[in-house]
Write a protein that holds these residues in place. Structure first.
Motif, PDB file in Angstrom:
ATOM      1  N   GLY A 154       0.804  -1.205   0.000  1.00 54.96           N
ATOM      2  CA  GLY A 154       0.000   0.000   0.000  1.00 54.96           C
ATOM      3  C   GLY A 154       0.845   1.265   0.000  1.00 54.96           C
ATOM      4  N   GLY A 155       0.175   2.370   0.228  1.00 54.63           N
ATOM      5  CA  GLY A 155      -1.248   2.472   0.478  1.00 54.63           C
ATOM      6  C   GLY A 155      -2.058   2.502  -0.806  1.00 54.63           C
ATOM      7  N   ALA A 156      -3.320   2.909  -0.626  1.00 55.79           N
ATOM      8  CA  ALA A 156      -4.254   2.906  -1.740  1.00 55.79           C
ATOM      9  C   ALA A 156      -3.760   3.747  -2.912  1.00 55.79           C
ATOM     10  N   ARG A 157      -3.199   4.905  -2.637  1.00 57.86           N
ATOM     11  CA  ARG A 157      -2.773   5.790  -3.725  1.00 57.86           C
ATOM     12  C   ARG A 157      -1.636   5.180  -4.531  1.00 57.86           C
ATOM     13  N   THR A 158      -0.769   4.421  -3.872  1.00 53.81           N
ATOM     14  CA  THR A 158       0.327   3.791  -4.592  1.00 53.81           C
ATOM     15  C   THR A 158      -0.198   2.694  -5.506  1.00 53.81           C
ATOM     16  N   VAL A 159      -1.126   1.891  -5.026  1.00 51.50           N
ATOM     17  CA  VAL A 159      -1.722   0.858  -5.875  1.00 51.50           C
ATOM     18  C   VAL A 159      -2.465   1.507  -7.032  1.00 51.50           C
ATOM     19  N   GLN A 160      -3.213   2.573  -6.761  1.00 55.07           N
ATOM     20  CA  GLN A 160      -3.920   3.291  -7.831  1.00 55.07           C
ATOM     21  C   GLN A 160      -2.951   3.781  -8.893  1.00 55.07           C
ATOM     22  N   LEU A 161      -1.825   4.299  -8.476  1.00 57.47           N
ATOM     23  CA  LEU A 161      -0.839   4.843  -9.402  1.00 57.47           C
ATOM     24  C   LEU A 161      -0.410   3.795 -10.419  1.00 57.47           C
ATOM     25  N   TYR A 162      -0.113   2.593  -9.948  1.00 55.01           N
ATOM     26  CA  TYR A 162       0.351   1.556 -10.862  1.00 55.01           C
ATOM     27  C   TYR A 162      -0.807   0.895 -11.608  1.00 55.01           C
ATOM     28  N   LEU A 163      -2.008   0.919 -11.054  1.00 51.99           N
ATOM     29  CA  LEU A 163      -3.179   0.468 -11.809  1.00 51.99           C
ATOM     30  C   LEU A 163      -3.445   1.395 -12.988  1.00 51.99           C
ATOM     31  N   ARG A 164      -3.371   2.704 -12.746  1.00 49.32           N
ATOM     32  CA  ARG A 164      -3.597   3.662 -13.841  1.00 49.32           C
ATOM     33  C   ARG A 164      -2.561   3.506 -14.946  1.00 49.32           C
ATOM     34  N   ALA A 165      -1.359   3.108 -14.588  1.00 52.29           N
ATOM     35  CA  ALA A 165      -0.293   2.940 -15.577  1.00 52.29           C
ATOM     36  C   ALA A 165      -0.302   1.548 -16.217  1.00 52.29           C
ATOM     37  N   ASP A 166      -1.294   0.718 -15.858  1.00 49.71           N
ATOM     38  CA  ASP A 166      -1.398  -0.653 -16.396  1.00 49.71           C
ATOM     39  C   ASP A 166      -0.146  -1.474 -16.104  1.00 49.71           C
ATOM     40  N   ARG A 167       0.428  -1.285 -14.918  1.00 49.88           N
ATOM     41  CA  ARG A 167       1.657  -2.002 -14.563  1.00 49.88           C
ATOM     42  C   ARG A 167       1.393  -3.175 -13.624  1.00 49.88           C
ATOM     43  N   VAL A 168       0.195  -3.261 -13.051  1.00 50.59           N
ATOM     44  CA  VAL A 168      -0.111  -4.341 -12.103  1.00 50.59           C
ATOM     45  C   VAL A 168      -0.504  -5.587 -12.879  1.00 50.59           C
ATOM     46  N   ASP A 169       0.186  -6.695 -12.592  1.00 48.70           N
ATOM     47  CA  ASP A 169      -0.072  -7.950 -13.284  1.00 48.70           C
ATOM     48  C   ASP A 169      -1.061  -8.842 -12.547  1.00 48.70           C
ATOM     49  N   GLU A 170      -1.057  -8.778 -11.245  1.00 45.63           N
ATOM     50  CA  GLU A 170      -1.950  -9.620 -10.446  1.00 45.63           C
ATOM     51  C   GLU A 170      -2.459  -8.808  -9.269  1.00 45.63           C
ATOM     52  N   LEU A 171      -3.771  -8.911  -9.007  1.00 44.12           N
ATOM     53  CA  LEU A 171      -4.414  -8.136  -7.952  1.00 44.12           C
ATOM     54  C   LEU A 171      -5.271  -9.076  -7.120  1.00 44.12           C
ATOM     55  N   HIS A 172      -4.823  -9.343  -5.890  1.00 34.44           N
ATOM     56  CA  HIS A 172      -5.577 -10.200  -4.982  1.00 34.44           C
ATOM     57  C   HIS A 172      -6.219  -9.327  -3.907  1.00 34.44           C
ATOM     58  N   LEU A 173      -7.547  -9.325  -3.898  1.00 36.95           N
ATOM     59  CA  LEU A 173      -8.319  -8.581  -2.913  1.00 36.95           C
ATOM     60  C   LEU A 173      -8.926  -9.545  -1.914  1.00 36.95           C
ATOM     61  N   ALA A 174      -8.868  -9.180  -0.647  1.00 34.99           N
ATOM     62  CA  ALA A 174      -9.548  -9.912   0.405  1.00 34.99           C
ATOM     63  C   ALA A 174     -10.698  -9.033   0.880  1.00 34.99           C
ATOM     64  N   VAL A 175     -11.912  -9.367   0.449  1.00 35.93           N
ATOM     65  CA  VAL A 175     -13.082  -8.531   0.730  1.00 35.93           C
ATOM     66  C   VAL A 175     -13.665  -8.935   2.079  1.00 35.93           C
ATOM     67  N   VAL A 176     -13.625  -7.974   3.006  1.00 34.91           N
ATOM     68  CA  VAL A 176     -14.024  -8.225   4.392  1.00 34.91           C
ATOM     69  C   VAL A 176     -15.462  -7.744   4.586  1.00 34.91           C
ATOM     70  N   PRO A 177     -16.326  -8.558   5.186  1.00 34.20           N
ATOM     71  CA  PRO A 177     -17.740  -8.192   5.311  1.00 34.20           C
ATOM     72  C   PRO A 177     -18.008  -7.180   6.416  1.00 34.20           C
ATOM     73  N   LEU A 178     -17.517  -5.966   6.206  1.00 34.11           N
ATOM     74  CA  LEU A 178     -17.817  -4.865   7.117  1.00 34.11           C
ATOM     75  C   LEU A 178     -17.777  -3.556   6.340  1.00 34.11           C
ATOM     76  N   PHE A 179     -18.376  -2.524   6.918  1.00 37.03           N
ATOM     77  CA  PHE A 179     -18.372  -1.182   6.338  1.00 37.03           C
ATOM     78  C   PHE A 179     -17.502  -0.283   7.211  1.00 37.03           C
ATOM     79  N   LEU A 180     -16.601   0.480   6.576  1.00 39.42           N
ATOM     80  CA  LEU A 180     -15.802   1.459   7.310  1.00 39.42           C
ATOM     81  C   LEU A 180     -16.410   2.850   7.252  1.00 39.42           C
TER      82      LEU A 180
END
Length: 220
Positions: A154-180
Motif C-alpha cells: 500500500g497504500g491505496a494511492r500507490t496501488v492506484q498509481l500503478y493500476l492507472r499505468a497498467d503495470r499491475v499484473d496480479e491483484l488479490h483482494l480480500a473482501v471483508v464483510p464490514l463497512f468502514l
C-alpha cells in the motif's frame, strides 16, 4: 520479466482499504485494523502459529493466501504512507519504519516518496531504498528482485498509481464483510475502475472472500 503482484489487500464492502485519520496512533486508520483480523488469525502470519500461539491450528483458505503472497517474491514496492506516518521533508532519519529493527520482508524494499533519503539497511536482510519516480522505483525493485516477482504494497494511492499505468499484473483482494464508512478507497480516481483483468479465482472462508484478478497475458 518480473511480475508486479498485489496480495492480501484487505478491502471493506464499501471499498476502503484503510480507515480515516492514519497516523502514529492509528497506522491503518481508525477502524482499519479490523480489515486485517482474518490475516492476523492465520498461523502463517505468526510464523506457523495461531494468534494465540497454538501450533496445531488448521491451515485453511486464508492461511493459504497469506503464504502464497510470499511465494516467488524477491522485492517489495510500497508508498511512503505504508512506510510510516511522517509527511513532507524528513526532519531527520530517525524514522525506520513500523516494524522494528528486523522488518518482516527479508528482501529489498523500495519506498516511493517525493523526498528520497539514503538507503536504510536493517536486520534480517531488509534494505529500504527511497525513490521519487514511479517508473524508476519499479525498475529498481525489479532489478533488486533478482529474477523473482515484485510485491506491491500500500497504500491505496500507490496501488492506484500503478493500476492507472497498467503495470499491475496480479491483484488479490480480500473482501471483508464490514463497512468502514470513510478512509482510503482503492478504486477512486481510476476513471471507472481498472480494466484488462480477468477473475481467475474466487473463494471464501468464514471470514473473508478472496478475489484474484490477473491481467491478460501476464500470468506467471
Amino acid at each position: 520479466m518480473p511480475l508486479l503482484r498485489v496480495h492480501n489487500l484487505a478491502m471493506s464492502l464499501d471499498g476502503y482499504v484503510a480507515g480515516p485519520h492514519q497516523g502514529r496512533e492509528h497506522p491503518l486508520g481508525v477502524g482499519g485494523e479490523r480489515l486485517h483480523d482474518w490475516q492476523f488469525a492465520t498461523p502463517s502470519f505468526h510464523g506457523g502459529e495461531g494468534r494465540d500461539g497454538d501450533t496445531t491450528r488448521e491451515r485453511g483458505v486464508d492461511d493459504d493466501f497469506v503464504r502464497r503472497g510470499e511465494t516467488g517474491i524477491g522485492a517489495t514496492l510500497m508508498g511512503r504512507n505504508m512506510f510510516g506516518p511522517v509527511r513532507g521533508p524528513w526532519p531527520d532519519e530517525s524514522w525506520r519504519g513500523w516494524w522494528g529493527p528486523n522488518p518482516p520482508f527479508h528482501h529489498p524494499v523500495v519506498v516511493l516518496t517525493h523526498h528520497p533519503r539514503p538507503a536504510l539497511t536493517m536486520e534480517g536482510g531488509t534494505t529500504f531504498h527511497f525513490v521519487d519516480d514511479p517508473d524508476a522505483a519499479l525498475d529498481l525493485a525489479s532489478d533488486l528482485a533478482g529474477g523473482r516477482d515484485v510485491r506491491l504494497g500500500g497504500g491505496a494511492r500507490t496501488v492506484q498509481l500503478y493500476l492507472r499505468a497498467d503495470r499491475v499484473d496480479e491483484l488479490h483482494l480480500a473482501v471483508v464483510p464490514l463497512f468502514l464508512g470513510a478512509g482510503e478507497r482503492l478504486f477512486d480516481d481510476l476513471g471507472g475502475g481498472p480494466t484488462g483483468f480477468t477473475c481467475v479465482e474466487l473463494v471464501s472462508s468464514p471470514a473473508v472472500t478472496h478475489v484474484r484478478l490477473v491481467r491478460a497475458g501476464r500470468e506467471g
